[in-house]
Design an enzyme around this catalytic site. Structure first.
Site, PDB file in Angstrom:
ATOM      1  N   SER A 178       0.873  -1.176   0.000  1.00 55.97           N
ATOM      2  CA  SER A 178       0.000   0.000   0.000  1.00 55.97           C
ATOM      3  C   SER A 178       0.908   1.223   0.000  1.00 55.97           C
ATOM      4  O   SER A 178       1.482   1.581   1.018  1.00 55.97           O
ATOM      5  CB  SER A 178      -0.916   0.001   1.227  1.00 55.97           C
ATOM      6  OG  SER A 178      -0.166  -0.008   2.418  1.00 55.97           O
ATOM      7  N   HIS A 205      -2.717  -6.371   2.863  1.00 51.76           N
ATOM      8  CA  HIS A 205      -1.722  -7.370   3.270  1.00 51.76           C
ATOM      9  C   HIS A 205      -2.312  -8.767   3.423  1.00 51.76           C
ATOM     10  O   HIS A 205      -1.591  -9.714   3.738  1.00 51.76           O
ATOM     11  CB  HIS A 205      -1.081  -6.950   4.602  1.00 51.76           C
ATOM     12  CG  HIS A 205      -0.207  -5.751   4.490  1.00 51.76           C
ATOM     13  ND1 HIS A 205       0.338  -5.122   5.582  1.00 51.76           N
ATOM     14  CD2 HIS A 205       0.210  -5.048   3.410  1.00 51.76           C
ATOM     15  CE1 HIS A 205       1.055  -4.088   5.180  1.00 51.76           C
ATOM     16  NE2 HIS A 205       0.987  -4.034   3.866  1.00 51.76           N
ATOM     17  N   GLU A 259      -3.553  -3.353   9.710  1.00 51.54           N
ATOM     18  CA  GLU A 259      -2.713  -3.973  10.736  1.00 51.54           C
ATOM     19  C   GLU A 259      -3.303  -3.754  12.127  1.00 51.54           C
ATOM     20  O   GLU A 259      -3.728  -2.645  12.470  1.00 51.54           O
ATOM     21  CB  GLU A 259      -1.296  -3.375  10.717  1.00 51.54           C
ATOM     22  CG  GLU A 259      -0.560  -3.545   9.407  1.00 51.54           C
ATOM     23  CD  GLU A 259       0.769  -2.800   9.385  1.00 51.54           C
ATOM     24  OE1 GLU A 259       1.186  -2.273  10.450  1.00 51.54           O
ATOM     25  OE2 GLU A 259       1.392  -2.742   8.316  1.00 51.54           O
ATOM     26  N   GLU A 301       3.207  -9.810   6.328  1.00 52.20           N
ATOM     27  CA  GLU A 301       4.121  -9.394   7.383  1.00 52.20           C
ATOM     28  C   GLU A 301       4.134 -10.356   8.568  1.00 52.20           C
ATOM     29  O   GLU A 301       4.626 -10.014   9.643  1.00 52.20           O
ATOM     30  CB  GLU A 301       3.764  -7.974   7.833  1.00 52.20           C
ATOM     31  CG  GLU A 301       3.912  -6.982   6.682  1.00 52.20           C
ATOM     32  CD  GLU A 301       3.573  -5.557   7.071  1.00 52.20           C
ATOM     33  OE1 GLU A 301       3.236  -5.321   8.257  1.00 52.20           O
ATOM     34  OE2 GLU A 301       3.650  -4.674   6.204  1.00 52.20           O
ATOM     35  N   GLU A 360      -2.524   4.673  12.873  1.00 51.30           N
ATOM     36  CA  GLU A 360      -1.781   5.131  11.695  1.00 51.30           C
ATOM     37  C   GLU A 360      -2.710   5.269  10.501  1.00 51.30           C
ATOM     38  O   GLU A 360      -3.591   4.425  10.283  1.00 51.30           O
ATOM     39  CB  GLU A 360      -0.671   4.125  11.384  1.00 51.30           C
ATOM     40  CG  GLU A 360       0.184   4.434  10.177  1.00 51.30           C
ATOM     41  CD  GLU A 360       1.166   3.299   9.889  1.00 51.30           C
ATOM     42  OE1 GLU A 360       1.503   3.103   8.699  1.00 51.30           O
ATOM     43  OE2 GLU A 360       1.593   2.624  10.845  1.00 51.30           O
ATOM     44  N   ASP A 419       1.604   8.202   7.656  1.00 52.42           N
ATOM     45  CA  ASP A 419       2.419   7.379   6.750  1.00 52.42           C
ATOM     46  C   ASP A 419       2.198   7.876   5.330  1.00 52.42           C
ATOM     47  O   ASP A 419       2.982   8.667   4.804  1.00 52.42           O
ATOM     48  CB  ASP A 419       2.038   5.909   6.905  1.00 52.42           C
ATOM     49  CG  ASP A 419       2.752   4.998   5.915  1.00 52.42           C
ATOM     50  OD1 ASP A 419       3.740   5.435   5.283  1.00 52.42           O
ATOM     51  OD2 ASP A 419       2.325   3.836   5.747  1.00 52.42           O
ATOM     52  N   LYS A 425       9.857   5.700   6.795  1.00 50.54           N
ATOM     53  CA  LYS A 425      10.124   4.690   5.777  1.00 50.54           C
ATOM     54  C   LYS A 425      11.130   5.283   4.796  1.00 50.54           C
ATOM     55  O   LYS A 425      10.775   6.159   4.003  1.00 50.54           O
ATOM     56  CB  LYS A 425       8.844   4.284   5.037  1.00 50.54           C
ATOM     57  CG  LYS A 425       7.845   3.491   5.862  1.00 50.54           C
ATOM     58  CD  LYS A 425       6.606   3.191   5.036  1.00 50.54           C
ATOM     59  CE  LYS A 425       5.649   2.263   5.765  1.00 50.54           C
ATOM     60  NZ  LYS A 425       4.382   2.052   4.993  1.00 50.54           N
ATOM     61  N   HIS A 476       9.375  -0.968   8.533  1.00 49.77           N
ATOM     62  CA  HIS A 476       9.707  -1.815   7.391  1.00 49.77           C
ATOM     63  C   HIS A 476       8.720  -1.545   6.267  1.00 49.77           C
ATOM     64  O   HIS A 476       7.893  -0.638   6.351  1.00 49.77           O
ATOM     65  CB  HIS A 476       9.634  -3.286   7.812  1.00 49.77           C
ATOM     66  CG  HIS A 476       8.237  -3.709   8.208  1.00 49.77           C
ATOM     67  ND1 HIS A 476       7.826  -5.013   8.291  1.00 49.77           N
ATOM     68  CD2 HIS A 476       7.126  -2.979   8.559  1.00 49.77           C
ATOM     69  CE1 HIS A 476       6.565  -5.078   8.659  1.00 49.77           C
ATOM     70  NE2 HIS A 476       6.117  -3.859   8.825  1.00 49.77           N
ATOM     71  N   LYS A 511       8.193  -0.750  13.869  1.00 44.05           N
ATOM     72  CA  LYS A 511       7.294  -1.827  13.466  1.00 44.05           C
ATOM     73  C   LYS A 511       7.932  -2.547  12.291  1.00 44.05           C
ATOM     74  O   LYS A 511       8.341  -1.931  11.309  1.00 44.05           O
ATOM     75  CB  LYS A 511       5.885  -1.325  13.136  1.00 44.05           C
ATOM     76  CG  LYS A 511       5.718  -0.545  11.854  1.00 44.05           C
ATOM     77  CD  LYS A 511       4.226  -0.417  11.529  1.00 44.05           C
ATOM     78  CE  LYS A 511       3.986   0.154  10.153  1.00 44.05           C
ATOM     79  NZ  LYS A 511       2.568   0.146   9.768  1.00 44.05           N
TER      80      LYS A 511
END
Length: 456
Positions: A60, A175, A184, A227, A312, A339, A364, A392, A415
């Site tokens: 994403s 994911h 997540e 993940e 997030e 993010d 990131k 990550h 994370k």
């Protein structure tokens, strides 16, 4: 920000120290990441040896991220990176041979100027970052210090800190193949006394969660996402949090563990400007499509019922109004992490700060494309009083540099997936080594994860 020095000025500055470790050659290759897609790996050869780095890739991705150069065509379904590899070997490599490896900022600036575009579209952020990362490893070796100390020195930071791990233990969104909209569901062992204890807690809760999911949904529900988190066939985001709460309680860590979520809301924004919580069901009836304010009320309800400390990307990457309103309402007690909103970009951070749109940065490095720009983003976020979570990407390699980055930049949080899958554990294991190496000087962020000891 990086000043726009000319390439010749940078060249003259960096070649003043020929007796120091210099770059002899640079090569690159296409390797495969954890999602089976190609990515860039760079070998940087110096007078001291070989230094290697590989570049992660997201599933994403925000529209404001630096350009990840892909080949197109049929090969690897268009995801090949041979163009980026060629740019490393034919353009970047020859331009930096002979340079002092400890001139990280100057060489990063040279790479940016070689590209000449605002988003690294010419050479590719994946090409530039691979070289920048390998360079940082060579620089650390030349200085005779661990990589985490080198990153600290580059940032003028004297506070090394082990971060709170944010374990992504339930996967949804892009994911996983279930119907969960939120991407997540994470556990944060902020009450652990050390990083090693935090890892132990995370592993025990993860194992307990597997038992809970198996008992409730059957063995098939224990499959994992990109993940390493479980991807049970559920749709309700409340159900996802309830599973976490049951596992935390059964594992005996109700006091030590808090909950975080990465919503990745840009993934389910509709053309009408609403948020479709059933976006993975084609032609759904629209009953789970919510306006921004209604989605904010859902978050507030979750916060009131569960020990949630971090959310997030609660809204789309350009939904400034809802970000600002929500952060104003809950930001004192809950970390609102940007993010896709920020993409590790100083200009986006400045805009978010002016609008009071969030209170934390997700770091990131491949979103911006160089070590220097990443450090600048972290320092600006910290000067704003924000939290910083090192992260990550869903497409990872065995490279573990983000562990050193989190410690060296005193981010207080990291994370990097569930305690499962070796490309995720490579980062956690590196942090265990760093904690051991620091010995009595090792400090764990714990409950101060949002405002650690160094705030730039």
């Amino acid at each position: 920000m990086i000043s726009k020095l000319s390439i010749n000025n940078v060249k003259n500055l960096s070649k003043l120290s020929r007796n120091i470790t210099t770059i002899k050659s640079v090569s690159s290759r296409e390797i495969i990441d954890s999602r089976g897609n190609p990515t860039v790996e760079v070998d940087l050869f110096t007078t001291s040896g070989l230094f290697r780095a590989s570049v992660p890739s997201g599933a994403s991705t925000g529209i404001h991220e630096a350009v990840e150069l892909r080949d197109g065509g049929k090969r690897f379904n268009g995801k090949g990176v041979l163009k980026a590899v060629k740019n490393v070997t034919d353009v970047i490599g020859p331009a930096i041979i002979g340079y002092d490896v400890t001139k990280q900022k100057e060489i990063d600036e040279l790479l940016i100027n070689l590209d000449g575009t605002p988003n690294k579209a010419k050479l590719g952020a994946n090409a530039i970052l691979g070289v920048s990362l390998a360079l940082s490893k060579a620089g650390a070796a030349a200085k005779g210090v661990p990589l985490y100390q080198y990153y600290a020195d580059l940032a003028n930071n004297s506070h090394l800190l082990l971060p709170v791990p944010s374990f992504n233990v339930i996967n949804g969104g892009s994911h996983a193949g279930n119907r969960l909209a939120f991407q997540e569901f994470m556990i944060l062992p902020i009450g652990a006394p050390t990083f090693a204890d935090a890892v132990q807690i995370g592993c025990e809760v993860y194992a307990t969660l597997k038992s809970v999911i198996k008992a409730t949904y059957g063995q098939d529900a224990c499959n994992v996402g990109d993940e390493g988190g479980f991807a049970p066939s559920i749709q309700s985001n409340y159900e996802g949090v309830e599973l976490l709460m049951e596992a935390i309680k059964k594992a005996g860590y109700e006091k030590e563990v808090k909950i975080g979520m990465d919503v990745a809301a840009s993934e389910f924004l509709t053309k009408e400007g609403n948020y479709d919580l059933d976006f993975k069901t084609p032609n759904n009836d629209g009953s789970l499509s919510l306006s921004g304010p209604k989605l904010a009320e859902l978050y507030k309800d979750l916060i009131s019922k569960y020990p949630i400390v971090s959310i997030e990307d609660p809204f789309d990457q350009d939904d400034w109004a809802n970000y600002t309103s929500f952060t104003s309402a809950v930001g004192k007690d809950v970390q609102i992490v940007g993010d896709d909103l920020l993409v590790t970009n100083v200009k986006r951070i400045e805009e978010a700060s002016a609008k009071k749109a969030c209170n934390a940065l997700l770091l990131k490095v491949n979103q911006i494309g160089s070590v220097t720009e990443s450090i600048e983003a972290v320092k600006l976020a910290k000067k704003n009083g924000w939290g910083v979570m090192t992260s990550h990407r869903s497409g990872e390699t065995e490279d573990n540099y983000i562990a050193d980055l989190a410690v060296g930049l005193c981010t207080g949080q990291i994370k990097t997936g569930a305690p499962c899958r070796s490309e995720r554990l490579a980062k956690y294991n590196q942090l265990l080594r760093i904690e051991e190496q620091l010995g009595s000087n090792a400090k764990y962020a714990g409950s101060s994860f949002r405002h650690p000891s160094w705030m730039a």
